[in-house]
Design a protein around this motif. Structure first.
Motif, mmCIF file in Angstrom:
data_model
loop_
_atom_site.group_PDB
_atom_site.id
_atom_site.type_symbol
_atom_site.label_atom_id
_atom_site.label_comp_id
_atom_site.label_asym_id
_atom_site.label_seq_id
_atom_site.Cartn_x
_atom_site.Cartn_y
_atom_site.Cartn_z
ATOM 1 N N ASN A 2 -2.801 4.865 -6.611
ATOM 2 C CA ASN A 2 -1.555 5.471 -7.075
ATOM 3 C C ASN A 2 -1.768 6.729 -7.909
ATOM 4 O OD1 ASN A 2 -2.716 3.584 -8.825
ATOM 5 N ND2 ASN A 2 -0.870 3.504 -10.067
ATOM 6 N N PHE A 51 1.928 4.435 7.270
ATOM 7 C CA PHE A 51 1.280 3.201 7.716
ATOM 8 C C PHE A 51 1.594 2.886 9.164
ATOM 9 C CE2 PHE A 51 1.236 3.103 3.226
ATOM 10 C CZ PHE A 51 0.029 2.512 2.912
ATOM 11 N N LYS A 80 0.834 -1.203 0.000
ATOM 12 C CA LYS A 80 0.000 0.000 0.000
ATOM 13 C C LYS A 80 0.865 1.249 0.000
ATOM 14 C CE LYS A 80 -4.112 -1.807 2.300
ATOM 15 N NZ LYS A 80 -4.870 -1.779 3.568
ATOM 16 N N ALA A 81 1.951 1.171 0.753
ATOM 17 C CA ALA A 81 2.835 2.332 0.820
ATOM 18 C C ALA A 81 3.303 2.697 -0.574
ATOM 19 C CB ALA A 81 4.024 2.029 1.718
ATOM 20 N N SER A 82 3.731 1.706 -1.325
ATOM 21 C CA SER A 82 4.233 1.980 -2.667
ATOM 22 C C SER A 82 3.136 2.568 -3.538
ATOM 23 C CB SER A 82 4.771 0.689 -3.278
ATOM 24 O OG SER A 82 4.867 0.817 -4.663
ATOM 25 N N ARG A 83 1.927 2.028 -3.394
ATOM 26 C CA ARG A 83 0.841 2.554 -4.217
ATOM 27 C C ARG A 83 0.494 3.979 -3.811
ATOM 28 N NH1 ARG A 83 -2.920 -1.991 -2.809
ATOM 29 N NH2 ARG A 83 -4.578 -0.856 -3.858
ATOM 30 N N SER A 84 0.571 4.250 -2.502
ATOM 31 C CA SER A 84 0.269 5.612 -2.070
ATOM 32 C C SER A 84 1.372 6.563 -2.546
ATOM 33 C CB SER A 84 0.125 5.676 -0.559
ATOM 34 O OG SER A 84 1.383 5.629 0.061
ATOM 35 N N LEU A 85 2.527 6.001 -2.932
ATOM 36 C CA LEU A 85 3.602 6.839 -3.485
ATOM 37 C C LEU A 85 3.514 6.871 -5.009
ATOM 38 C CD1 LEU A 85 6.399 5.649 -1.081
ATOM 39 C CD2 LEU A 85 5.314 7.895 -1.118
ATOM 40 N N ASN A 86 2.306 6.725 -5.505
ATOM 41 C CA ASN A 86 2.015 6.869 -6.931
ATOM 42 C C ASN A 86 2.661 5.819 -7.825
ATOM 43 O OD1 ASN A 86 0.599 8.998 -6.098
ATOM 44 N ND2 ASN A 86 1.684 10.547 -7.299
ATOM 45 N N LYS A 87 2.871 4.617 -7.281
ATOM 46 C CA LYS A 87 3.365 3.555 -8.145
ATOM 47 C C LYS A 87 2.194 2.646 -8.514
ATOM 48 C CE LYS A 87 7.715 4.633 -8.096
ATOM 49 N NZ LYS A 87 7.756 5.981 -8.648
ATOM 50 N N SER A 88 2.162 2.224 -9.771
ATOM 51 C CA SER A 88 1.068 1.373 -10.219
ATOM 52 C C SER A 88 1.223 -0.015 -9.601
ATOM 53 C CB SER A 88 1.085 1.255 -11.736
ATOM 54 O OG SER A 88 2.161 0.438 -12.120
ATOM 55 N N LEU A 115 6.240 13.493 -2.180
ATOM 56 C CA LEU A 115 5.380 13.720 -3.343
ATOM 57 C C LEU A 115 4.548 14.977 -3.210
ATOM 58 C CD1 LEU A 115 4.326 10.094 -4.118
ATOM 59 C CD2 LEU A 115 5.068 11.748 -5.813
#
Lengths: 334, 527, 315
Positions: free
Chosen positions: C74, C82, B434-442, C149
């Motif tokens: 995303n 988190f 989730k962290a990665s997705r919240s950092l705009n990664k698909s 970001l």
């Protein structure tokens, strides 16, 4: 894109070569491999072999249809060849050599298959407990005096099915049914194991009489294991029905596949396999009877003497196969 | 703006449907199955096949339960000589596939085999017939009990250990504790292990075929190849599937009603010292599966592999090893890839739909290999006809190609790969994803940059497990293998079936040798 | 003023379980909001709906001028810190921070990371791996990773749950300073009422998937709407009167000779600066604070009804 993918798929299933012949074979002997290599050396035609059960091979031929890469189907019995023929999987071959070499009863009337080797389904007995004078015919094995003495393999085995098919053809369906039931009554044990196991069980005293193919006796007697040789030596060999129609024989044989892409090579291979050279290898290696009349059987087979063969056309074995299976199942022959 | 299903969910659904297709084809064909052959089979022999299968299930179930559960019990709760040794070696029978075990014992115990001759040497002329149902039951149990042993031992260690001390403090006797506390607590584990054993039993082909016991699995072969009756094959397959589903339901029912899990009770277990008599009994008891399930057959394999090494190791052997390994590697890679896609989709979309989808996708693991193979062949026949008609090709596309075999392995072994994927995802937790997705990664970027690196090790372990399962697989391989194609398993089987059991040893040894790898890895991670 | 985040009529269920029932709320730019509720109240789901990890069956989520109800996570420009920080264990601190801004030129990434590290005073740890950091340090890295970001809204899921109680206050203060200094809008999920009161401009209280109160900490403490809120935010006494339920904070109660109700002292604890006294009024027990130990057991209770709050009757 799709086409390229498909071509790639094709590549995996068909081995391309300049001159080749693709063999679907149920036989899995070192001698066969050796013969194929000799053929390759002689002709430069590469032999590709798929080894599997005849049933699987026929299934495969059926599903492959006219796209099949196979040129030759080799089976270890006549019924399967007939089955393949009746499904329209084989084509007729008109070769002067084959017609002259293979006796008429050992090849298909239409030239759709030819025998490569012969074997007889014979009675073996424990020399210590059975007087061969008591033995006469397959039919006589159902007599009361053999109660609990008979060993034979399962009904799913094609040699048993062919034997019953020959009895159906010779004696009629009712007699065949009676025979199957009588045999079941006389079983020493529920059928299991292969022909060799039947003879071992005789030697171990589980029964006194077994019905087996000739080459298995040869294999036992020439086994690398001394125990197996001892078992073989205990066995007396008896060719049944000599006074009547003769002993039931079966063959291993081959036919050219209907849609064979390399028909000429296939015929060449067939002719080679029936040549004296190849037939001598068959005779020597597997204790089978050669089909080419010019070639003598092995010393061991010669020592058992010549015998009268049942002259029933082998097509009958295939035609009656389904009925034989039914009768076996109904008679409770496991 | 309407919510549309994610590409991942759609793709997962398509993958799952593809994997289920062969089973669907079988069921479809079985439903309308009506042929003379089938009627005849039903009248005469089908009942016997079913009875044999059920008898086998009962026998193997009982024996595996005894070996597995008692083995786990002794090793977990008692101190005795060689306890550590046994706790490890009881897993080893896993290494020898059941059909190879069967070949070995038929050679050892057959008429005029070494055992009979040894007895004769002692002056005992007593012949026993090894080709019988009881032998099959014993051998299958020896080959399969480690499923029960492993799962139950883990459950004992996790759940019961924490409750043993309290129970002891309540002055309950050991037997009563085992019977009243430990056994009920571990019931889901026992049932789980047993259901795996039983599914393998239904699936079993080589061993029962060799020993002449007719089961549904061998009947599928006979109906398909011998009688050439597609409907009978489909019908018998569906009967086998019915038994499997019954087992699955029983297992689910058992798990559903009993969800015990005691966490954070990391008390060290006070093992009980076994008295001298009990010690001897335990050691003798545990020696049975170890000796007969591993040591003896392994020694046999090594001996004959050594004797025949010279004549068998040639170009053909190397080619077969290469073929087996490449097919297994390619298929295992495909399995892990599919497992990764499905597991990842379920990780991201934690919906009931995805959960059911994963259950459905792994169904193949409980379906006999022969059944899957028949389904795939039917499917391939349909597709080939279609392709040829549509693209006017002049050759089979699927029939007899490696694609079918790989597909068969995927259907059969996806569960193994998915298990590795899911458990490693669980360990990593969903936070990083989730962290990665919240950092705009698909989702794809996240999978490649975050999840994949984190579960790399587990994926590799899963790959190895699938690889070995594929290497051992026999019935589906026999049916689906392409032109000129032998694997270690089919070659072992073929040699044994053609009365060259001893010559097959080198092939059997190759399979066993590869199977040792994960055991070594596990043992290393133990330390 | 247009709110930064607007939830309108959000409805979400898992199977037959209704987790969020018609949630509507606005969050203004620059506010720090706490989202409070017991476990199972739906606060994690609400957070996931805002972040885009879950999709609601009904309702809409609007961020600024953008409707983002079904926008993938995303593509939302919402930062997320988190619960266990979810730092990527296979990347070092610098790689973690620049992960989200990998589209920028390398140089820019580095200078941005340096700024952020300076902001949280962890410049020395750029090349450390997450497992080498303390809980508080990890939390700050997770925060600046999300801030890299430059999202307008930052969601923080139980940011202090992994932190030692002794250090908590200090770390709360640091976090608050950073958020205020950068003028971020933040929504912090917590189950600790003290934490919520200490940190936030406003508190959202969730009960069984419904917002029961959305107010400033002072108002929530003084005028709780429900019994659960009342007990969550401090010592609360409940009194039935005229068929109505009242909440009385201890401050509204005192012991006096001329009080309305005769009470018995049942328990008295010395807490240093005060005495925590429990008294019995007929069948109810009430808690109040005294500066000196009550001298005898027979006393009278006086209630400041101005400070009493009538509760909404739920159920």
């Amino acid at each position: 894109m799709l086409r390229t993918l498909m071509a790639a798929g094709l590549l995996t299933s068909i081995a391309f070569a300049a001159a080749q012949v693709n063999v679907y074979s149920h036989r899995h002997y070192a001698a066969d491999k050796q013969l194929f290599e000799t053929f390759e050396k002689k002709t430069g035609i590469k032999v590709n072999v798929v080894k599997a059960k005849a049933d699987e091979l026929i299934k495969r031929l059926e599903s492959e249809g006219e796209n099949s890469p196979a040129d030759i189907l080799i089976t270890a019995d006549a019924a399967r060849l007939h089955l393949a023929k009746s499904k329209g999987l084989l084509q007729s071959v008109d070769s002067a050599f084959l017609n002259a070499t293979v006796p008429a009863k050992l090849r298909d009337r239409d030239g759709r298959w030819f025998a490569l080797t012969k074997r007889a389904r014979i009675i073996v007995y424990n020399k210590d407990t059975i007087d061969p004078g008591e033995l006469s015919t397959y039919e006589a094995l159902t007599e009361e005096k053999f109660r609990k003495k008979i060993l034979i393999r399962k009904s799913s085995n094609v040699y048993n099915q062919s034997l019953l098919a020959s009895i159906i053809a010779n004696d009629g369906e009712e007699a065949a049914r009676k025979w199957a039931e009588g045999m079941v009554r006389n079983f020493a044990r529920t059928p299991r194991g292969n022909d060799r196991d039947q003879m071992k069980a005789v030697a171990a005293g589980f029964g006194d009489i077994a019905v087996v193919n000739t080459y298995y006796v040869g294999k036992l007697l020439n086994s690398r294991k001394i125990n197996e040789v001892a078992v073989g030596k205990k066995m007396g060999v008896f060719f049944p029905n000599q006074e009547g129609r003769g002993t039931h024989i079966n063959i291993s044989g081959a036919g050219v596949v209907k849609h064979s892409p390399n028909k000429d090579n296939a015929v060449a291979l067939l002719e080679f396999l029936l040549s004296q050279e190849a037939q001598r290898v068959f005779a020597r290696a597997n204790y089978e009877y050669p089909v080419n009349p010019e070639v003598a059987p092995s010393k061991l087979l010669q020592s058992w003497g010549a015998f009268k063969e049942d002259d029933l056309p082998l097509n009958k074995l295939g035609e009656n196969n389904a009925e034989a299976v039914q009768i076996f199942n109904e008679a409770g022959w496991r | 703006m309407k919510s549309i299903p994610s590409r991942w969910v759609v793709f997962s659904t398509l993958l799952t449907l593809t994997l289920l297709l062969p089973l669907g084809v079988i069921i479809y064909n079985a439903l309308g199955a009506q042929s003379e052959t089938l009627a005849h089979l039903k009248q005469t022999v089908l009942n016997r096949y079913i009875t044999n299968t059920l008898l086998l299930l009962c026998g193997v179930g009982i024996l595996s339960f005894l070996f597995g559960t008692l083995g786990a019990y002794f090793v977990t709760f008692y101190r005795f000589r060689f306890a550590k040794f046994f706790s490890v070696v009881l897993v080893l029978p896993f290494l020898i596939p059941s059909y190879i075990l069967g070949f070995i014992y038929s050679d050892l115990l057959g008429f005029f085999g070494p055992v009979h001759m040894f007895l004769q040497g002692l002056g005992i002329t007593w012949y026993f017939d090894v080709l019988q149902m009881p032998t099959v039951v014993i051998l299958l149990s020896l080959a399969l009990y480690p499923y029960v042993y492993l799962i139950v031992r883990a459950s004992f260690a996790q759940n019961s250990a924490a409750l043993l001390n309290p129970a002891l403090s309540l002055k309950a006797g050991y037997f009563r504790i085992f019977y009243k506390v430990i056994l009920p607590l571990s019931r889901p584990a026992i049932v789980g292990g047993l259901s795996l054993v039983m599914m393998e039993t239904i699936s079993e082909y080589g061993l029962v075929k060799y020993f002449g016991v007719d089961t549904l699995s061998t009947a599928v072969f006979t109906a398909w190849f011998g009688l050439g009756d597609i409907y009978s094959a489909a019908y018998i397959s569906s009967v086998a599937m019915l038994i499997v589903f019954a087992l699955l339901i029983i297992e689910r029912f058992n798990r559903g009603s009993a969800r015990y899990k005691s966490e954070a009770m990391q008390q060290p277990l006070q093992k009980r010292r076994a008295g001298p008599v009990l010690s001897i009994f335990i050691v003798l008891f545990l020696s049975i599966p170890f000796l007969f399930g591993f040591l003896l057959p392994f020694a046999w394999i090594v001996k004959y592999a050594w004797i025949h090494a010279g004549e068998v190791i040639d170009r053909e052997y190397l080619q077969i090893v290469l073929q087996s390994f490449s097919a297994a590697a390619v298929s295992a890679f495909a399995v892990v890839l599919i497992a990764l896609i499905l597991g990842y989709s379920a990780r991201v979309f934690q919906t009931p739909y995805m959960r059911y989808l994963l259950k459905a996708a792994t169904l193949g693991y409980s379906i006999p290999g022969a059944v899957i193979a028949v389904g795939i062949l039917m499917l391939a026949g349909l597709l080939d006809t279609f392709f040829i008609a549509t693209f006017s090709l002049d050759g089979l596309v699927l029939g007899g190609s490696l694609v079918l075999l790989c597909f068969g392995y995927c259907v059969r072994f996806l569960a193994v790969g998915l298990n590795s994927v899911e458990s490693s995802f669980e360990k990593v937790g969903s936070g990083v994803n989730k962290a990665s997705r919240s950092l705009n990664k698909s989702l794809l970027q996240t999978l490649l940059r975050i999840d994949l690196p984190l579960i790399r090790g587990a994926l590799f372990a899963g790959f190895i497990l699938v690889f070995i399962d594929i290497l051992k697989e026999l019935p589906a391989t026999l049916i689906l293998r392409p032109f000129n194609y032998e694997t270690l398993a089919t070659k072992t089987y073929e040699l044994a079936m053609n009365e060259m059991v001893q010559e097959s040893a080198i092939y059997a040894l190759s399979i066993v040798a590869v199977s040792i790898i994960p055991i070594l890895i596990t043992l290393r991670s133990y330390r | 003023m247009k709110p930064l985040l607007r939830l309108d009529d959000i409805y979400k269920r898992f199977g037959s379980k209704e987790v969020l029932q018609r949630i509507s709320l606005d969050i203004q730019r620059g506010e720090i909001i706490s989202l409070l509720g017991k476990s199972g109240s739906g606060k994690s789901t609400l957070l996931n709906v805002i972040a885009g990890f879950e999709s609601p069956q009904q309702g809409s989520v609007t961020l600024g001028a953008r409707e983002i109800t079904h926008t993938p996570a995303n593509k939302r420009d919402i930062g997320f810190v988190f619960q266990n920080y979810a730092l990527f264990p296979h990347m070092n601190v610098l790689e973690n921070i620049t992960f989200g801004i990998s589209h920028l030129p390398k140089k820019e990434q580095r200078s941005k990371a340096a700024q952020l590290l300076e902001l949280v005073q962890l410049q020395a740890y750029a090349n450390s791996y997450p497992h080498q950091l303390s809980g508080g340090q990890q939390q700050r890295i997770a925060l600046i990773r999300a801030m890299a970001l430059e999202p307008e809204l930052i969601l923080l899921d139980e940011p202090f749950s992994g932190i030692d109680a002794i250090l908590k206050t200090q770390i709360q203060k640091q976090l608050l300073q950073i958020l205020r200094a950068t003028q971020k809008t933040a929504l912090i999920v917590t189950h600790d009422a003290k934490e919520a009161m200490a940190m936030s401009d406003k508190i959202i209280y969730l009960e069984n998937g419904r917002i029961t109160q959305y107010d400033t900490p002072e108002n929530i403490y003084r005028n709780p709407k429900t019994k659960e809120i009342a007990t969550s935010f401090g010592v609360a006494n409940f009194l039935q009167r005229d068929g109505k339920l009242y909440c009385l904070r201890p401050e509204a109660c005192s012991l006096a000779r001329d009080g309305e109700f005769p009470v018995n002292v049942t328990h008295c604890m010395f807490e240093g600066e005060r005495f925590n006294v429990e008294v019995r009024l007929q069948n109810t027990f009430l808690r109040l604070f005294c500066s000196s130990r009550p001298q005898n057991n027979q006393l009278r209770l006086s209630i400041d009804w101005d400070k009493a709050v009538e509760l909404e009757k739920i159920n």
